[in-house]
Design a protein around this motif. Structure first.
Motif, PDB file in Angstrom:
ATOM      1  N   LYS A   1     -21.627  -8.666  63.559  1.00  0.00           N
ATOM      2  CA  LYS A   1     -20.507  -9.543  63.214  1.00  0.00           C
ATOM      3  C   LYS A   1     -20.177 -10.495  64.357  1.00  0.00           C
TER       4      LYS A   1
ATOM      5  N   PHE B   1     -15.001 -14.088  67.183  1.00  0.00           N
ATOM      6  CA  PHE B   1     -14.457 -15.411  66.900  1.00  0.00           C
ATOM      7  C   PHE B   1     -14.377 -16.253  68.174  1.00  0.00           C
TER       8      PHE B   1
ATOM      9  N   SER C   1     -22.162 -14.656  63.580  1.00  0.00           N
ATOM     10  CA  SER C   1     -22.759 -13.503  62.903  1.00  0.00           C
ATOM     11  C   SER C   1     -24.266 -13.702  62.806  1.00  0.00           C
TER      12      SER C   1
ATOM     13  N   SER D   1     -18.238 -20.915  62.864  1.00  0.00           N
ATOM     14  CA  SER D   1     -16.925 -21.107  62.261  1.00  0.00           C
ATOM     15  C   SER D   1     -16.654 -22.563  61.884  1.00  0.00           C
TER      16      SER D   1
ATOM     17  N   GLN E   1     -17.532 -18.081  57.799  1.00  0.00           N
ATOM     18  CA  GLN E   1     -17.019 -16.866  57.160  1.00  0.00           C
ATOM     19  C   GLN E   1     -17.499 -16.749  55.716  1.00  0.00           C
ATOM     20  N   THR E   2     -17.391 -17.827  54.952  1.00  0.00           N
ATOM     21  CA  THR E   2     -17.806 -17.770  53.548  1.00  0.00           C
ATOM     22  C   THR E   2     -19.319 -17.631  53.426  1.00  0.00           C
TER      23      THR E   2
ATOM     24  N   THR F   1     -21.273 -16.216  55.634  1.00  0.00           N
ATOM     25  CA  THR F   1     -21.608 -14.858  56.059  1.00  0.00           C
ATOM     26  C   THR F   1     -21.367 -13.877  54.926  1.00  0.00           C
ATOM     27  N   GLU F   2     -20.250 -14.022  54.217  1.00  0.00           N
ATOM     28  CA  GLU F   2     -19.961 -13.132  53.085  1.00  0.00           C
ATOM     29  C   GLU F   2     -21.025 -13.267  51.994  1.00  0.00           C
TER      30      GLU F   2
END
Length: 164
Positions: free
Chosen positions: A109, A112, A117, A140, A145-146, A148-149
Motif C-alpha cells: 500500500k 500518502f 501502491s 495520488s 486511490q480509485t 488502486t481499488e
C-alpha cells in the motif's frame, strides 16, 4: 483478447489475460521508461553504481579535508545507492509474465505523499531464476486511490493477489 482485464499503471496499462500478464507503456512517462530502462534494469543499476562511486569519492575527499558533515552526507547517500543496487539485482522489467510461472503476488500500500501502491510479482523467468516484477500503480495526482481499488478488484477476481 477476450477475458482481458485491464488497469492503469504508473507508465501505462496492465492487461490480465487467462495465460499471462502483459504490461504496456503508454504516453510520455511510458516512452521515457522505455528509453531509460527498456526490458532490462541493468542500465539503471550501472548508472546508480557510477553515481555511488562518485559520491563515495566526494565523501573520502571531504573527510581528508576535515569536512565531516559533507563526508557523512555523501557517504550515506553512496551507501544507500549501493544498498539499492544489491536489493534490485533480482528485479525484472519484463513486459510479459506467464501466469503459470507466478509464485506470489503481494500488494504494498502507498504511504500518502511518500510512496505509491504497487504489486510485487515473484515469478520464475525463462532461465529458471526467481525474479520480482514491480507493477507501480498511479500516484495520488492521477486518481491513484480509485485506480488502486480497481487493480485490487481485478487481481483478487483473477486469484492472483495473495497467491503463495
Amino acid at each position: 483478447m477476450e477475458n482481458e482485464k485491464t488497469f492503469k499503471t504508473k507508465t501505462g496499462y496492465c492487461h490480465i489475460l487467462p495465460d499471462k500478464i502483459i504490461l504496456t507503456r503508454d504516453g510520455i512517462i511510458g516512452n521515457v521508461a522505455k528509453v531509460t530502462v527498456g526490458n532490462n534494469i541493468s542500465r539503471i543499476l550501472i548508472i546508480y553504481g557510477g553515481l555511488s562511486i562518485v559520491l563515495l569519492y566526494f565523501a573520502f575527499t571531504n573527510y581528508q579535508d576535515g569536512k565531516t558533515f559533507p563526508a557523512i552526507l555523501f557517504g550515506a547517500i553512496g551507501i544507500f545507492l549501493i544498498y539499492g543496487i544489491f536489493s534490485s539485482l533480482n528485479n525484472s522489467a519484463t513486459p510479459i509474465i506467464e501466469r503459470n510461472k507466478i509464485k506470489s503476488v503481494n500488494l504494498k500500500k502507498a504511504i500518502f505523499g511518500l510512496t505509491r501502491s504497487r504489486f510485487e510479482v515473484k515469478f520464475e523467468d525463462e532461465n529458471g531464476k526467481m525474479k520480482k516484477r514491480l507493477i507501480m500503480l498511479p500516484g495520488s495526482m492521477n486518481k491513484g486511490q480509485t485506480e488502486t481499488e480497481k487493480a485490487i478488484e481485478i487481481m483478487t477476481a483473477e486469484n492472483l493477489l495473495g497467491r503463495k
